[in-house]
Motif scaffolding. Sequence first.
Motif, mmCIF file in Angstrom:
data_model
loop_
_atom_site.group_PDB
_atom_site.id
_atom_site.type_symbol
_atom_site.label_atom_id
_atom_site.label_comp_id
_atom_site.label_asym_id
_atom_site.label_seq_id
_atom_site.Cartn_x
_atom_site.Cartn_y
_atom_site.Cartn_z
ATOM 1 N N GLU A 233 20.324 39.741 39.308
ATOM 2 C CA GLU A 233 20.674 39.899 40.733
ATOM 3 C C GLU A 233 19.417 40.127 41.576
ATOM 4 O O GLU A 233 19.252 39.530 42.639
ATOM 5 C CB GLU A 233 21.660 41.062 40.915
ATOM 6 C CG GLU A 233 23.048 40.813 40.330
ATOM 7 C CD GLU A 233 23.139 41.032 38.821
ATOM 8 O OE1 GLU A 233 22.108 41.371 38.196
ATOM 9 O OE2 GLU A 233 24.232 40.857 38.255
ATOM 10 N N TYR A 246 23.355 41.919 47.941
ATOM 11 C CA TYR A 246 24.665 41.605 48.534
ATOM 12 C C TYR A 246 24.602 40.409 49.490
ATOM 13 O O TYR A 246 25.623 39.935 49.953
ATOM 14 C CB TYR A 246 25.230 42.830 49.254
ATOM 15 C CG TYR A 246 25.495 43.985 48.313
ATOM 16 C CD1 TYR A 246 26.665 44.022 47.572
ATOM 17 C CD2 TYR A 246 24.569 45.008 48.147
ATOM 18 C CE1 TYR A 246 26.924 45.070 46.695
ATOM 19 C CE2 TYR A 246 24.818 46.059 47.270
ATOM 20 C CZ TYR A 246 25.995 46.081 46.550
ATOM 21 O OH TYR A 246 26.241 47.108 45.681
ATOM 22 N N PHE A 251 27.033 37.324 45.404
ATOM 23 C CA PHE A 251 28.072 38.139 46.021
ATOM 24 C C PHE A 251 28.874 37.398 47.093
ATOM 25 O O PHE A 251 29.869 37.933 47.580
ATOM 26 C CB PHE A 251 27.466 39.419 46.618
ATOM 27 C CG PHE A 251 27.252 40.490 45.583
ATOM 28 C CD1 PHE A 251 28.265 41.385 45.282
ATOM 29 C CD2 PHE A 251 26.063 40.574 44.886
ATOM 30 C CE1 PHE A 251 28.099 42.359 44.313
ATOM 31 C CE2 PHE A 251 25.881 41.546 43.914
ATOM 32 C CZ PHE A 251 26.898 42.438 43.624
ATOM 33 N N VAL A 254 32.878 37.053 46.751
ATOM 34 C CA VAL A 254 33.588 38.329 46.772
ATOM 35 C C VAL A 254 33.415 39.022 48.128
ATOM 36 O O VAL A 254 34.378 39.514 48.716
ATOM 37 C CB VAL A 254 33.089 39.234 45.620
ATOM 38 C CG1 VAL A 254 33.569 40.671 45.798
ATOM 39 C CG2 VAL A 254 33.582 38.680 44.291
ATOM 40 N N ARG A 255 32.204 39.019 48.630
ATOM 41 C CA ARG A 255 31.974 39.670 49.926
ATOM 42 C C ARG A 255 32.797 38.988 51.018
ATOM 43 O O ARG A 255 33.423 39.659 51.850
ATOM 44 C CB ARG A 255 30.481 39.634 50.275
ATOM 45 C CG ARG A 255 30.092 40.737 51.243
ATOM 46 C CD ARG A 255 28.669 40.586 51.711
ATOM 47 N NE ARG A 255 28.601 39.678 52.843
ATOM 48 C CZ ARG A 255 27.473 39.301 53.439
ATOM 49 N NH1 ARG A 255 26.312 39.727 52.991
ATOM 50 N NH2 ARG A 255 27.502 38.486 54.471
ATOM 51 N N CYS A 280 32.584 45.570 46.760
ATOM 52 C CA CYS A 280 32.049 44.414 46.009
ATOM 53 C C CYS A 280 31.536 44.848 44.635
ATOM 54 O O CYS A 280 31.882 44.266 43.615
ATOM 55 C CB CYS A 280 30.887 43.767 46.757
ATOM 56 S SG CYS A 280 31.374 42.862 48.206
ATOM 57 N N ARG A 284 33.486 44.194 40.959
ATOM 58 C CA ARG A 284 32.814 43.387 39.929
ATOM 59 C C ARG A 284 32.777 44.147 38.600
ATOM 60 O O ARG A 284 33.136 43.615 37.549
ATOM 61 C CB ARG A 284 31.379 43.077 40.384
ATOM 62 C CG ARG A 284 31.105 41.597 40.600
ATOM 63 C CD ARG A 284 29.827 41.384 41.374
ATOM 64 N NE ARG A 284 28.636 41.940 40.760
ATOM 65 C CZ ARG A 284 27.703 41.221 40.117
ATOM 66 N NH1 ARG A 284 27.839 39.929 40.002
ATOM 67 N NH2 ARG A 284 26.637 41.786 39.627
ATOM 68 N N THR A 287 36.277 44.457 37.068
ATOM 69 C CA THR A 287 36.776 43.185 36.543
ATOM 70 C C THR A 287 36.118 42.873 35.189
ATOM 71 O O THR A 287 36.779 42.437 34.249
ATOM 72 C CB THR A 287 36.485 42.044 37.549
ATOM 73 O OG1 THR A 287 37.084 42.398 38.794
ATOM 74 C CG2 THR A 287 37.042 40.723 37.083
ATOM 75 N N ALA A 334 39.596 39.820 42.720
ATOM 76 C CA ALA A 334 39.152 39.688 41.324
ATOM 77 C C ALA A 334 39.370 38.254 40.849
ATOM 78 O O ALA A 334 38.543 37.691 40.118
ATOM 79 C CB ALA A 334 39.899 40.670 40.434
ATOM 80 N N LEU A 337 36.508 36.175 41.787
ATOM 81 C CA LEU A 337 35.341 36.486 40.955
ATOM 82 C C LEU A 337 35.463 35.850 39.563
ATOM 83 O O LEU A 337 34.490 35.307 39.020
ATOM 84 C CB LEU A 337 35.207 38.018 40.835
ATOM 85 C CG LEU A 337 34.059 38.510 39.977
ATOM 86 C CD1 LEU A 337 32.714 38.170 40.610
ATOM 87 C CD2 LEU A 337 34.159 40.017 39.757
ATOM 88 N N GLN A 340 34.598 32.320 39.735
ATOM 89 C CA GLN A 340 33.152 32.143 39.944
ATOM 90 C C GLN A 340 32.346 32.359 38.652
ATOM 91 O O GLN A 340 31.398 31.639 38.388
ATOM 92 C CB GLN A 340 32.676 33.151 41.008
ATOM 93 C CG GLN A 340 31.179 33.106 41.283
ATOM 94 C CD GLN A 340 30.694 34.372 42.012
ATOM 95 O OE1 GLN A 340 31.493 35.216 42.421
ATOM 96 N NE2 GLN A 340 29.401 34.492 42.176
ATOM 97 N N MET A 341 32.742 33.368 37.854
ATOM 98 C CA MET A 341 31.906 33.778 36.729
ATOM 99 C C MET A 341 32.385 33.263 35.376
ATOM 100 O O MET A 341 31.819 33.605 34.340
ATOM 101 C CB MET A 341 31.829 35.317 36.666
ATOM 102 C CG MET A 341 31.268 35.985 37.900
ATOM 103 S SD MET A 341 29.548 35.508 38.256
ATOM 104 C CE MET A 341 28.653 36.508 37.068
#
Length: 601
Positions: A233, A246, A251, A254-255, A280, A284, A287, A334, A337, A340-341
């Motif tokens: 990050e 952020y 981010f 989610v942001r 945020c 994360r 989750t 969530a 996210l 995304q991940m």
Amino acid sequence: MTANELREKYVAFFVSKGHVQIQGKSLLPDNDPTVLFTTAGMHPLVPYLLGEEHPAGTRLVNYQKCIRTGDIDCVGDFSHLTFFEMLGNWSLGDYFKEGAIEMSFEFLTSPQWLNIPIEKLGVTVYEGDASVPRDEESAAVWKRLGIPENRIAYLPREDNWWGPAGSTGPCGPDSEMFYYIGDAPCNKDCKPGCACNKWLEIWNDVFMQYNKNAAGEYEPLTRKCVDTGMGIERTVTILNGKRSVYDTEIFAPVRGAVEQAAGYTYGTDEEKDKSVRIVCDHLRASTFILGDPKAVSPSNVGAGYVLRRLIRRAVRHGKNLGIATDQPFLSPIAAILIEQMQGPYPELMENKARIIEELDREERKFLETLQKGEHEFEKLLPNLLKDPRKIMPGRLAFKLYDTYGFPIELTEELAAENGMKVHREEFDEAFKKHQELSRAGSEQVFKGGLQDHGETTTKYHTATHLLHQALRLVLGEHIAQKGSNITAERMRFDFAHPAPMTPEEIQKVEAIVSEQIQKDLPISFAVMELEAAKASGAIALFGEKYEAQVKVYTIGPAEGFFAKEVCGGPHVERTGILGKFTIQKEQSSSAGVRRIRAVLV
Ligand code: SER
């Protein structure tokens, strides 16, 4: 550069240098009772750093999900995170300082890789002390590669020493790499550690040379290793010239979803921005914990307790942002996210149903808690209003927090609505005491099974010390605690003893404990070296892992004490408040181990 690109580049670079990519591991470490979470990429590799052979060879690379909760109260600023990803490369008895630094330098500066200008880089090396010499070797390699002398800082152990991750394990001096986040270093000797505060650490090369053992000694490792860690990050932040993690693409989804749920635009109000950041980060972390194959659920103990705190704090800050609470708001975010991940972390999609369900359940439960807290506040109100100064005692606010989990900010709000103020100093004092006592709970595992630090469980905890000593007096010095489990209703205490206790023995033990309660003995603690603690007559549990410095609780006066034990606490201040102690049951727990169940009424 995106996080995905950075992950890929890092792995590709180290594979090109003969490393084998290995899988990141669970966030909940295996076989390590000293920590609740995987706090660094090296964590799952500890056995190999200590000498075991790794099946993939001596050069390894990976990315690892990590959780650090030590700074949880700082989350909300621009940089702190509880969940983060770490890139790492390892040498298991292969290259050491020179090889590690050369590769770090090449990855950072080569146009083919990160292409960071040398003028933006500064490094630190270990300044040395009586036991480990100054790290001139690393400094010389950095100089040879082109880092000017005035950008190399020699720093002490608190800055340039890494590990162990728990109380024991591999550790050693390190060399850290920093990026200057301003335009250009503030003067010609500006280097990491400079008061301008613009050097941001992005990578750490640790030279694992020692194992810290249970006695707190540093044993040299026969096979020297390298452990490095680069925070994804942070690195993405600096590579993209952003002010804060952020503000990065990591981010963004989610942001954006939090902003949309709140109908708020980030950047308009500092307090609200902070709440956005907290939601945020905590979302994360929650989750990823819930999506871990190890399947932890929110609870009042261990990792589950941390998870509960994260979810509840996120809900509270969602409320601060004005997000409606008629239905759960965390789980839809969530889901974004997870989408995304899921590439680097497929387990998130595999466990999606569970993540959503647990988040919803905990959010609802917390909203009920809030209602209960409000109800309790209303019960207190008539009495509170009698105070002409209109001050709500801090200890009552703390009780709402401690017993019902009701946040102080909400107590203050309710008080204000009724024309009152909370005695904040008194609350803070009680809270601080509670925090000191429970600090161990964030990453270190408790001794025994203390479920929370409420008043009742704390009383029971003190009672276990009285019981332990009384058993030694009645049955003999061989009595050793094997475990304990405490809830607000009762205590269980397991101890090694070959035979059932006779009714007379049980009665005697009960009488001794009751006598100490009647004497209203004071309880105090001191921090000392483990050896000094043992020498002073403190009981330390066999097989337990301790820090070099331990806390010792004494029940009774310093001279002629009744009981003394190495223990993290917490305990009550005097035995008098324990009430009546009764042993309800004495039975077998397992071979050679007896179990006592007792209550305080
Ligand atoms: N273990 C070191 C750290 O966490 C390097 O990976 O900084």
